[in-house]
Design a protein around this motif. Structure first.
Motif, mmCIF file in Angstrom:
data_model
loop_
_atom_site.group_PDB
_atom_site.id
_atom_site.type_symbol
_atom_site.label_atom_id
_atom_site.label_comp_id
_atom_site.label_asym_id
_atom_site.label_seq_id
_atom_site.Cartn_x
_atom_site.Cartn_y
_atom_site.Cartn_z
ATOM 1 N N ASP A 90 0.690 -1.236 0.082
ATOM 2 C CA ASP A 90 -0.045 -0.038 -0.005
ATOM 3 C C ASP A 90 0.876 1.287 0.008
ATOM 4 N N GLU A 91 0.119 2.663 0.018
ATOM 5 C CA GLU A 91 0.950 3.840 -0.229
ATOM 6 C C GLU A 91 2.013 3.888 1.069
ATOM 7 N N LYS A 92 1.657 3.388 2.256
ATOM 8 C CA LYS A 92 2.358 3.159 3.364
ATOM 9 C C LYS A 92 3.576 2.428 3.590
ATOM 10 N N GLY A 93 3.637 1.462 2.621
ATOM 11 C CA GLY A 93 4.586 0.584 2.684
ATOM 12 C C GLY A 93 4.060 -0.871 3.373
ATOM 13 N N ASP A 112 -8.323 5.803 -5.175
ATOM 14 C CA ASP A 112 -7.507 6.999 -6.159
ATOM 15 C C ASP A 112 -6.267 7.055 -6.099
ATOM 16 N N LEU A 113 -5.591 5.671 -6.140
ATOM 17 C CA LEU A 113 -4.091 5.482 -6.240
ATOM 18 C C LEU A 113 -3.678 5.014 -7.504
ATOM 19 N N ARG A 114 -2.325 5.191 -7.716
ATOM 20 C CA ARG A 114 -1.491 4.741 -8.865
ATOM 21 C C ARG A 114 -0.798 3.452 -8.597
ATOM 22 N N LEU A 115 -0.723 2.712 -9.661
ATOM 23 C CA LEU A 115 0.327 1.416 -9.333
ATOM 24 C C LEU A 115 1.674 1.518 -9.969
ATOM 25 N N VAL A 116 2.598 1.342 -9.269
ATOM 26 C CA VAL A 116 3.949 1.505 -9.578
ATOM 27 C C VAL A 116 4.685 -0.039 -9.552
ATOM 28 N N ARG A 117 5.557 -0.272 -10.473
ATOM 29 C CA ARG A 117 6.220 -1.692 -10.458
ATOM 30 C C ARG A 117 7.349 -1.528 -9.522
ATOM 31 N N ARG A 118 7.436 -2.245 -8.590
ATOM 32 C CA ARG A 118 8.470 -2.141 -7.750
ATOM 33 C C ARG A 118 9.608 -3.308 -7.852
ATOM 34 N N ASP A 119 9.537 -4.464 -7.959
ATOM 35 C CA ASP A 119 10.440 -5.625 -8.376
ATOM 36 C C ASP A 119 9.576 -6.646 -9.447
ATOM 37 N N ALA A 120 9.993 -6.384 -10.685
ATOM 38 C CA ALA A 120 9.383 -7.034 -11.860
ATOM 39 C C ALA A 120 9.804 -8.696 -11.700
ATOM 40 N N PRO A 124 5.392 -13.723 -6.972
ATOM 41 C CA PRO A 124 4.977 -12.800 -7.917
ATOM 42 C C PRO A 124 5.522 -11.365 -8.136
ATOM 43 N N PRO A 125 5.745 -10.793 -9.018
ATOM 44 C CA PRO A 125 6.183 -9.271 -8.996
ATOM 45 C C PRO A 125 5.529 -8.385 -8.217
ATOM 46 N N VAL A 126 6.481 -7.607 -7.590
ATOM 47 C CA VAL A 126 6.009 -6.576 -6.523
ATOM 48 C C VAL A 126 5.572 -5.228 -7.052
ATOM 49 N N TYR A 127 4.477 -4.904 -6.773
ATOM 50 C CA TYR A 127 3.667 -3.272 -7.145
ATOM 51 C C TYR A 127 3.565 -2.561 -5.820
ATOM 52 N N GLN A 128 3.315 -1.456 -5.933
ATOM 53 C CA GLN A 128 2.771 -0.715 -4.864
ATOM 54 C C GLN A 128 1.844 0.327 -5.181
ATOM 55 N N LEU A 129 0.972 0.777 -4.553
ATOM 56 C CA LEU A 129 -0.002 1.699 -4.758
ATOM 57 C C LEU A 129 0.307 2.845 -4.066
ATOM 58 N N LEU A 130 0.656 4.185 -4.785
ATOM 59 C CA LEU A 130 0.968 5.205 -4.286
ATOM 60 C C LEU A 130 -0.023 6.280 -5.113
ATOM 61 N N THR A 131 0.237 7.488 -4.242
ATOM 62 C CA THR A 131 -0.454 8.865 -4.834
ATOM 63 C C THR A 131 0.128 9.319 -5.797
ATOM 64 N N GLY A 132 -0.403 10.508 -6.681
ATOM 65 C CA GLY A 132 0.258 11.112 -7.743
ATOM 66 C C GLY A 132 1.587 12.038 -6.877
ATOM 67 N N ALA A 133 1.142 12.703 -5.747
ATOM 68 C CA ALA A 133 2.474 13.298 -5.213
ATOM 69 C C ALA A 133 3.355 12.697 -4.724
ATOM 70 N N GLN A 134 3.228 11.207 -4.128
ATOM 71 C CA GLN A 134 4.365 10.392 -3.874
ATOM 72 C C GLN A 134 5.110 9.923 -4.992
ATOM 73 N N ILE A 135 4.600 9.541 -6.010
ATOM 74 C CA ILE A 135 5.233 9.342 -7.276
ATOM 75 C C ILE A 135 6.196 10.699 -7.760
ATOM 76 N N HIS A 136 5.809 11.913 -7.760
ATOM 77 C CA HIS A 136 6.387 13.004 -7.948
ATOM 78 C C HIS A 136 7.675 13.208 -7.049
ATOM 79 N N GLU A 137 7.421 12.784 -5.798
ATOM 80 C CA GLU A 137 8.436 13.063 -4.788
ATOM 81 C C GLU A 137 9.608 12.009 -5.073
ATOM 82 N N GLU A 138 9.096 10.969 -5.365
ATOM 83 C CA GLU A 138 10.143 9.860 -5.622
ATOM 84 C C GLU A 138 10.936 10.140 -6.904
#
Length: 278
Positions: A90-93, A112-120, A124-138
């Motif tokens: 989730d967005e908090k890890g 209202d979250l986005r899905l980001v690939r962490r470990d393909a 199974p492959p690891v994905y994380q749910l993040l907000t748009g602001a979190q993606i921008h900060e990263e």
């Protein structure tokens, strides 16, 4: 005889008139013939403008390529999840475990979250749910880390030359300049000329050691002092410590501090026992 002369004159007159008439007729026909139109001047073709890229160096191109790869590696994949089952954070890890992609999409819409690939490569492959602001900060964090990474390139060498009878104030000033160059990962070649009134060669060694002691845990000798110019000068090269050398230096200092602390504690215990005995 007269008749022959008249006949010849008549024939010559007829021939001359025929030639004149033929010439005049040809000239008239030439004038009457329609002239071919003069070739019109071709209209100037408009200049073809070729779009050109802005000037850039190879380093700029590499930097741009790295930035695009980082952004592509850390970006929202939208709703196109190629795998059937994925491991979700989730967005908090927090670990949400393995989920079906349909359930992940419903969760994305609900929060209202986005899905980001962490470990393909994981299974199974690891994905994380993040907000748009979190993606921008990263992305900003990855870009700052990429800029801070040392770039491979030719090593810059700075040169500094002075006399062995340099004053203490001037030596401190030059030591600060050398320290600034070392912090920029430059190599510094130092040449000390032997003064005419120099008494001992150990004076030059003291100068090099003094400069090196002003940068503990930062610089070391790339080449140790050696005589040049027939013994009239001594030169050496300083460089910045490597990451491995820095770690070793820190561990050595910590172990030395620990040893000193143990010795102090042991001495205090001895004094305490002595006082108790008395």
């Amino acid at each position: 005889m007269a008749g022959l002369l008249l006949k010849t004159l008549a024939l010559w007159t007829v021939r001359t008139e025929g030639n004149c008439v033929g010439r005049v007729g040809a000239r008239v026909a030439q004038w009457a013939a329609p002239r071919a139109p003069a070739p019109a001047a071709s209209a100037p073709r408009p200049a073809c403008l070729t779009p050109a890229k802005a000037f850039s160096t190879a380093e700029d191109a590499q930097e741009e390529g790295r930035r695009k790869r980082n952004e592509a590696a850390f970006s929202s994949i939208g709703r196109k999840i190629s795998e059937r089952v994925i491991h979700v954070l989730d967005e908090k890890g927090g670990d949400l475990g393995s989920m079906h992609r349909a359930d992940v999409i419903r969760l994305m819409d609900a929060r209202d979250l986005r899905l980001v690939r962490r470990d393909a490569g994981a299974g199974p492959p690891v994905y994380q749910l993040l907000t748009g602001a979190q993606i921008h900060e990263e992305r900003l964090r990855l870009r700052a880390r990429e800029k801070a990474r040392p770039r491979a390139g030719p090593t810059v060498t700075k040169e500094l030359t002075f006399s062995s009878n340099i004053g203490q104030h001037d030596l401190d000033t030059k030591s600060k300049q050398i320290q600034q160059w070392i912090e920029k990962k430059y190599r510094v070649q130092i040449t000390v000329k032997k003064a005419k009134n120099a008494e001992e060669p150990e004076k030059m060694d003291e100068i090099f050691n003094h400069i090196l002691q002003t940068m503990p845990g930062t610089a070391t000798f790339s080449s140790r002092p050696q005589a040049v110019k027939g013994g009239k000068a001594v030169t050496c090269v300083l460089r910045h410590l490597s990451e491995k050398e820095e770690i070793t230096h820190r561990e050595t200092r910590e172990s030395q501090k620990g040893g000193v602390a143990d010795k102090v504690e042991t001495a205090e215990n001895r004094m305490s026992r002595t006082s108790d005995f008395n």
